[in-house]
Design a protein around this motif. Sequence first.
Motif, PDB file in Angstrom:
ATOM      1  N   ASP A  97      -4.001   4.276   2.822  1.00  0.00           N
ATOM      2  CA  ASP A  97      -2.835   3.448   2.503  1.00  0.00           C
ATOM      3  C   ASP A  97      -1.782   3.508   3.617  1.00  0.00           C
ATOM      4  O   ASP A  97      -1.118   2.512   3.902  1.00  0.00           O
ATOM      5  CB  ASP A  97      -2.216   3.877   1.162  1.00  0.00           C
TER       6      ASP A  97
ATOM      7  N   ASP B 101       0.820  -1.213   0.000  1.00  0.00           N
ATOM      8  CA  ASP B 101       0.000   0.000   0.000  1.00  0.00           C
ATOM      9  C   ASP B 101       0.851   1.259   0.000  1.00  0.00           C
ATOM     10  O   ASP B 101       0.404   2.315  -0.444  1.00  0.00           O
ATOM     11  CB  ASP B 101      -0.948  -0.016   1.209  1.00  0.00           C
TER      12      ASP B 101
ATOM     13  N   ASP C  45      -5.706  -2.081   2.735  1.00  0.00           N
ATOM     14  CA  ASP C  45      -6.983  -1.364   2.815  1.00  0.00           C
ATOM     15  C   ASP C  45      -7.855  -1.774   1.627  1.00  0.00           C
ATOM     16  O   ASP C  45      -7.335  -2.141   0.561  1.00  0.00           O
ATOM     17  CB  ASP C  45      -6.783   0.159   2.877  1.00  0.00           C
TER      18      ASP C  45
ATOM     19  N   SER D  36      -9.630  -1.002  -1.249  1.00  0.00           N
ATOM     20  CA  SER D  36      -9.885   0.028  -2.253  1.00  0.00           C
ATOM     21  C   SER D  36     -10.577  -0.566  -3.473  1.00  0.00           C
ATOM     22  O   SER D  36     -11.466   0.048  -4.051  1.00  0.00           O
ATOM     23  CB  SER D  36      -8.580   0.714  -2.666  1.00  0.00           C
TER      24      SER D  36
ATOM     25  N   ARG E 175       1.483  -6.661   3.230  1.00  0.00           N
ATOM     26  CA  ARG E 175       0.533  -7.594   2.616  1.00  0.00           C
ATOM     27  C   ARG E 175       1.079  -9.024   2.641  1.00  0.00           C
ATOM     28  O   ARG E 175       0.318  -9.978   2.489  1.00  0.00           O
ATOM     29  CB  ARG E 175       0.301  -7.209   1.145  1.00  0.00           C
TER      30      ARG E 175
HETATM   31 MG    MG Z   1      -4.159   0.339  -0.591  1.00  0.00          MG
END
Ligand code: MG
Length: 336
Positions: free
Chosen positions: A79, A33, A220, A222, A153
């Motif tokens: 982010d 992110d 997040d 998105s 991630r």
């Molecule tokens: Mg993101």
Amino acid sequence: MSLKEIGEFGFIDRISRGCLIRPEGVHTAIGDDAAVVRTGADRFLLVTTDLLVERVHFLREATSGFNLGYKALAVNLSDIAAMGGTAREAFVSIGIPDDCPLAFLDDLYSGMQHLAAGFSVNILGGDTTGSKQDLIINIVVSGTVDPPELLLRSSAQEGDIIYSTGYLGDSRAGLHLILNSIPADSPELSALFDAHVLPKPYLQEGRFLAASGCIHAAIDVSDGLSSDLGHILRASGVGAKLYAQQMPISSNLQVFCSRFGFDPIEYALAGGEDYTLLCTADRKEAARISEEYRAAFDRPLYPLGEITDTGRLELLGADNRLQDITPTGWDHFKDE
Ligand code: MG
Ligand code: ADP
């Protein structure tokens, strides 16, 4: 090969090769992110950027300047939240078409400044240019995080419980209202409209989760749950099983789906722009973190599945049947 065939993420993979010229000092390059750069033994610098283009991300005639400015900054703050960081500085670049009134631009900066003040973020610079037709806004936000608290991630582990910090699908319902010129004529529809235009950056929540020490991975939302969880699965080399009956679906979304004939599970899986944090927690610590989160924020952390070793994304339906899910979130270039 065309852009349509490889899609947005195939394109990013393709261009990322050859981008890292000076790897020393870079902890995480393209693919999370935010980028993570070492600035000293005890601090990481986070940098993220997002671009909003008129007619792609918003309709100028359907938004106020305030809401647009708020959202342009919010998506960047989100982010930083997904990395467990604290947001610090912002740079705002804007391409302005001739027909954009000054009052709209003043309002846009009010929205940005309002949100920036709420999270103690400075706007330290940017760039201003004309644009032939569309209004274009690009924001860069920097942040910081202590190295042990960085959330990536790529660190999900088999057995982890998957959580969302908020409801999923509301923003897409709000978008449906806007695109179809449906008036937000009830408290439920009005809340869905707000979820789309004024998304909440979960920065305090991200810090709380990062400091808890038991969150393995985060992102997040998105592009949509299936797509964004897909990024965690790919980066971590794991699979996941989601439980339809545990999807965090708001009563507002339920009302919307019954009125307009949509499936709330579909909205939760594929709807983008909720900007909640999706994180995976050590199973042994899951009960503790849920309790502490509720005590801190007076809202639940919503459990919606678990990390598996299958490499696939599966959904356990209300009928107890397990089905494979193909990520269906937003891709700027792919057709399907
Ligand atoms: Mg993101
Ligand atoms: P997010 O949705 O969290 O903003 P994206 O899916 O937009 O993330 O981007 C994924 C990763 O690819 C990020 O590391 C981002 O900085 C990088 N990225 C996206 N577009 C480009 C580009 N045109 N050039 C270089 N890196 C890019």
